[in-house]
Design a protein around this motif. Structure first.
Motif, PDB file in Angstrom:
ATOM      1  N   PRO A 373       0.813  -1.220   0.000  1.00 46.79           N
ATOM      2  CA  PRO A 373       0.000   0.000   0.000  1.00 46.79           C
ATOM      3  C   PRO A 373       0.849   1.274   0.000  1.00 46.79           C
ATOM      4  N   GLU A 374       1.946   1.282   0.750  1.00 46.52           N
ATOM      5  CA  GLU A 374       2.787   2.485   0.802  1.00 46.52           C
ATOM      6  C   GLU A 374       3.439   2.778  -0.553  1.00 46.52           C
ATOM      7  N   ASP A 375       3.725   1.715  -1.334  1.00 44.61           N
ATOM      8  CA  ASP A 375       4.298   1.930  -2.667  1.00 44.61           C
ATOM      9  C   ASP A 375       3.263   2.528  -3.610  1.00 44.61           C
ATOM     10  N   ILE A 376       2.009   2.117  -3.429  1.00 43.12           N
ATOM     11  CA  ILE A 376       0.941   2.683  -4.260  1.00 43.12           C
ATOM     12  C   ILE A 376       0.818   4.179  -3.999  1.00 43.12           C
ATOM     13  N   VAL A 377       0.837   4.584  -2.736  1.00 44.95           N
ATOM     14  CA  VAL A 377       0.745   6.012  -2.396  1.00 44.95           C
ATOM     15  C   VAL A 377       1.963   6.750  -2.932  1.00 44.95           C
ATOM     16  N   ARG A 378       3.147   6.177  -2.805  1.00 46.04           N
ATOM     17  CA  ARG A 378       4.376   6.837  -3.259  1.00 46.04           C
ATOM     18  C   ARG A 378       4.376   7.085  -4.760  1.00 46.04           C
ATOM     19  N   SER A 379       3.591   6.304  -5.504  1.00 50.61           N
ATOM     20  CA  SER A 379       3.579   6.449  -6.963  1.00 50.61           C
ATOM     21  C   SER A 379       2.720   7.613  -7.448  1.00 50.61           C
ATOM     22  N   VAL A 380       2.033   8.284  -6.524  1.00 50.53           N
ATOM     23  CA  VAL A 380       1.108   9.365  -6.900  1.00 50.53           C
ATOM     24  C   VAL A 380       1.777  10.721  -6.680  1.00 50.53           C
ATOM     25  N   LYS A 381       1.832  11.527  -7.733  1.00 51.02           N
ATOM     26  CA  LYS A 381       2.405  12.879  -7.627  1.00 51.02           C
ATOM     27  C   LYS A 381       1.428  13.830  -6.950  1.00 51.02           C
ATOM     28  N   ARG A 382       0.215  13.854  -7.439  1.00 49.40           N
ATOM     29  CA  ARG A 382      -0.841  14.698  -6.856  1.00 49.40           C
ATOM     30  C   ARG A 382      -2.158  13.953  -6.989  1.00 49.40           C
ATOM     31  N   GLY A 383      -2.834  13.749  -5.873  1.00 44.40           N
ATOM     32  CA  GLY A 383      -4.083  13.015  -5.945  1.00 44.40           C
ATOM     33  C   GLY A 383      -4.818  13.014  -4.623  1.00 44.40           C
ATOM     34  N   LEU A 384      -5.784  12.102  -4.514  1.00 38.74           N
ATOM     35  CA  LEU A 384      -6.632  12.023  -3.335  1.00 38.74           C
ATOM     36  C   LEU A 384      -6.563  10.607  -2.774  1.00 38.74           C
ATOM     37  N   TYR A 385      -6.465  10.506  -1.462  1.00 32.06           N
ATOM     38  CA  TYR A 385      -6.476   9.227  -0.767  1.00 32.06           C
ATOM     39  C   TYR A 385      -7.782   9.156   0.016  1.00 32.06           C
ATOM     40  N   ALA A 386      -8.723   8.311  -0.426  1.00 31.86           N
ATOM     41  CA  ALA A 386     -10.049   8.206   0.200  1.00 31.86           C
ATOM     42  C   ALA A 386     -10.102   6.961   1.069  1.00 31.86           C
ATOM     43  N   VAL A 387     -10.404   7.154   2.347  1.00 35.48           N
ATOM     44  CA  VAL A 387     -10.355   6.074   3.330  1.00 35.48           C
ATOM     45  C   VAL A 387     -11.749   5.616   3.761  1.00 35.48           C
ATOM     46  N   GLN A 388     -12.667   6.569   3.913  1.00 38.19           N
ATOM     47  CA  GLN A 388     -14.024   6.245   4.349  1.00 38.19           C
ATOM     48  C   GLN A 388     -15.027   6.963   3.451  1.00 38.19           C
ATOM     49  N   PHE A 389     -16.177   6.308   3.236  1.00 41.44           N
ATOM     50  CA  PHE A 389     -17.215   6.900   2.404  1.00 41.44           C
ATOM     51  C   PHE A 389     -18.516   7.048   3.179  1.00 41.44           C
ATOM     52  N   GLU A 407     -13.813  10.542   4.942  1.00 42.37           N
ATOM     53  CA  GLU A 407     -12.430  10.699   5.390  1.00 42.37           C
ATOM     54  C   GLU A 407     -11.528  10.583   4.169  1.00 42.37           C
ATOM     55  N   ALA A 408     -10.814  11.645   3.871  1.00 49.30           N
ATOM     56  CA  ALA A 408      -9.927  11.651   2.707  1.00 49.30           C
ATOM     57  C   ALA A 408      -8.771  12.609   2.960  1.00 49.30           C
ATOM     58  N   TYR A 409      -7.678  12.397   2.212  1.00 48.08           N
ATOM     59  CA  TYR A 409      -6.462  13.191   2.398  1.00 48.08           C
ATOM     60  C   TYR A 409      -5.866  13.546   1.043  1.00 48.08           C
ATOM     61  N   LEU A 410      -5.098  14.618   1.022  1.00 50.91           N
ATOM     62  CA  LEU A 410      -4.319  14.948  -0.150  1.00 50.91           C
ATOM     63  C   LEU A 410      -3.119  14.014  -0.236  1.00 50.91           C
ATOM     64  N   ILE A 411      -2.746  13.677  -1.467  1.00 44.07           N
ATOM     65  CA  ILE A 411      -1.461  13.024  -1.712  1.00 44.07           C
ATOM     66  C   ILE A 411      -0.624  14.014  -2.503  1.00 44.07           C
ATOM     67  N   GLU A 412       0.512  14.385  -1.964  1.00 43.88           N
ATOM     68  CA  GLU A 412       1.400  15.353  -2.603  1.00 43.88           C
ATOM     69  C   GLU A 412       2.811  14.790  -2.627  1.00 43.88           C
TER      70      GLU A 412
END
Length: 480
Positions: A373-389, A407-412
């Motif tokens: 999972p951490e590698d998937i996040v690391r591959s994103v330059k700019r995006g959204l990480y959605a955890v709960q809907f 619940e969501a976060y920026l990926i930068e």
């Protein structure tokens, strides 16, 4: 389990298997291809705590029989809440009149008890048999922990609901089976106040297990209070969500609700038989990326969406819907399987004896991949990480969906940074699946909170998925 359920009904209401055969004969008296009797006895309890007090305590019992007659594509259905020979006979005659066909004169096969293929919820201290004093003690423990966790918590609501349902199904093709189904769910909501800004956080879960599931672990008092408080407080630091097309990473577990709504309903056989699904006539074709394999599995022990038999008396199963991106099949009930000429999958479900069964999901999830999972996040330059809907809407015919992320976060630059508020995900179910470019190794099912609605009926379900990356999805928020 099967014999216990059958004995429960026959002994409690003074019925015999000969009575069942006679009633099925009445249902087919005006012609028909098939008939069945669905018996139900359901006992429910609920407690609600608010302002440190038990504000509501309810106990109810519902019972009845639904009679169904099928002729071709036509269904006659009638029910009664009086489980007696005469009342059931009247319901059978009513259903027969609705679905009559003078050209057909099928006779029922004498029913024979059949054992359930599974034993998914052994009775380990059922929640319904726990004293009300212990239940209240549990709710108060959670309540106290929430207030103690942060001074900004101003209001707490805690609820506990459980049910015990016995069902028996007798069919004109000779099947007699039954099941005893426990189910329980706990919920916590905290409201935090920071200088007049009110934010809510929610946590909860459950399943077809004993009271012990609420005493420790992810559904124990400490974990539930901590999670509800965390989600409420988190929002005070949230920034406005970005808007526009971008890469989106979905967390594992509950985000599987997006699969359930945007994909799962479109794979129910009734919509596909009627050609109203975005997936109609696509079996054998690619509808998702090769990384996607999606199943519906009603055989997972103790899960909220699991059943030993479905509400037509057929064993539940593990059905592969999409395999490495290729559509393999649909979930179906008796009627749609027969009309489509395919095997039943054990997905005939109904809310109660008052309702006709239809194809419904059980536990629907995507299988794990191989990526961290951490590698998937690391591959994103700019995006959204959605955890709960939270809530969402989907159009079955077009496949278009809109979901709000609670619940969501920026990926930068490959890092999860600020939490965001008011984010929505907008897309098209089949198209979104084709854009899945990474699937994590961390498959997880939700904690047991799902309830699915369809045609006015609600049934308990489960969802799940590993962490996945979608190369592009439209995010609704505030343009940056």
């Amino acid at each position: 389990m099967t014999t216990d359920a059958i004995a429960f009904f026959l002994n409690r209401y003074g019925l015999t298997t000969d009575d069942l055969n006679t009633l099925l004969g009445e249902a087919l008296a005006d012609g028909g291809d098939y008939a069945d009797l669905y018996f139900e006895y359901c006992r429910t309890n609920s407690l609600n705590l608010e302002e440190h007090l038990i504000k509501a305590a309810n106990r109810s019992v519902a019972q009845g029989v639904g009679v169904r007659v099928i002729v071709g594509e036509k269904t006659g259905y009638a029910y009664t809440d009086d489980i007696s020979r005469e009342s059931i006979r009247q319901a059978a005659r009513t259903a027969a009149c609705i679905a009559r066909d003078a050209a057909k004169s099928a006779s029922p096969v004498a029913v024979t008890a059949r054992a359930a293929a599974h034993d998914l919820y052994p009775p380990v201290e059922p929640v319904g048999e726990v004293s009300i004093e212990r239940k209240i003690e549990l709710l108060r423990d959670i309540d106290e922990r929430c207030y103690a966790a942060d001074r900004r918590i101003q209001k707490v609501q805690v609820s506990l609901a459980d049910e015990w349902k016995a069902v028996m199904v007798a069919t004109s093709d000779g099947v007699l089976t039954g099941d005893m189904q426990p189910l329980a769910r706990i919920g916590v909501m905290c409201i935090a106040d920071q200088d007049g800004d009110l934010r809510a956080g929610r946590a909860g879960g459950g399943g077809r297990r004993g009271f012990g599931m609420f005493t420790e672990g992810e559904l124990g008092p400490e974990a539930l209070a901590r999670e509800a408080v965390r989600l409420a407080i988190l929002q005070f630091d949230a920034v406005d969500a970005p808007a526009g097309p971008m890469e989106v990473v979905l967390g594992h577990g509950w985000p599987g609700i997006l699969l359930h709504e945007a994909i799962g309903h479109g794979l129910e056989a009734d919509f596909n038989r009627k050609k109203t699904s975005a997936f109609s006539d696509l079996i054998g074709q690619r509808v998702a990326s090769e990384a996607c394999t999606i199943v519906d599995d009603g055989t997972l022990p103790g899960r909220r969406g699991s059943l030993n038999v479905d509400d037509e008396g057929h064993p539940t199963s593990r059905t592969v819907l999409i395999e490495k991106g290729i559509l393999r099949g649909y979930i179906n009930d008796y009627l749609n399987a027969r009309l489509l000429g395919v095997p039943r999958t054990g997905n005939g479900r109904r809310e109660s004896y008052r309702h006709i069964p239809m194809p419904r999901m059980t536990n629907t999830y995507m299988l794990a991949g191989t990526e961290a999972p951490e590698d998937i996040v690391r591959s994103v330059k700019r995006g959204l990480y959605a955890v709960q809907f939270g809530g969402g809407q989907v159009d079955i015919t077009s496949g278009k969906f809109v979901f709000s992320a609670s619940e969501a976060y920026l990926i930068e630059d490959g890092r999860i940074t600020a939490p965001v508020k008011d984010a929505t995900l907008i897309g098209h179910g089949p198209e979104a699946l084709t854009k899945v470019t990474a699937v994590g190794c961390d498959l997880e099912l939700d904690l047991g909170v799902g309830t699915c609605g369809k045609d006015g009926q609600s049934v308990p379900v489960g969802v799940g998925m590993p962490t996945i990356k979608i190369s592009e999805m439209t995010v609704g928020g505030t343009q940056r």
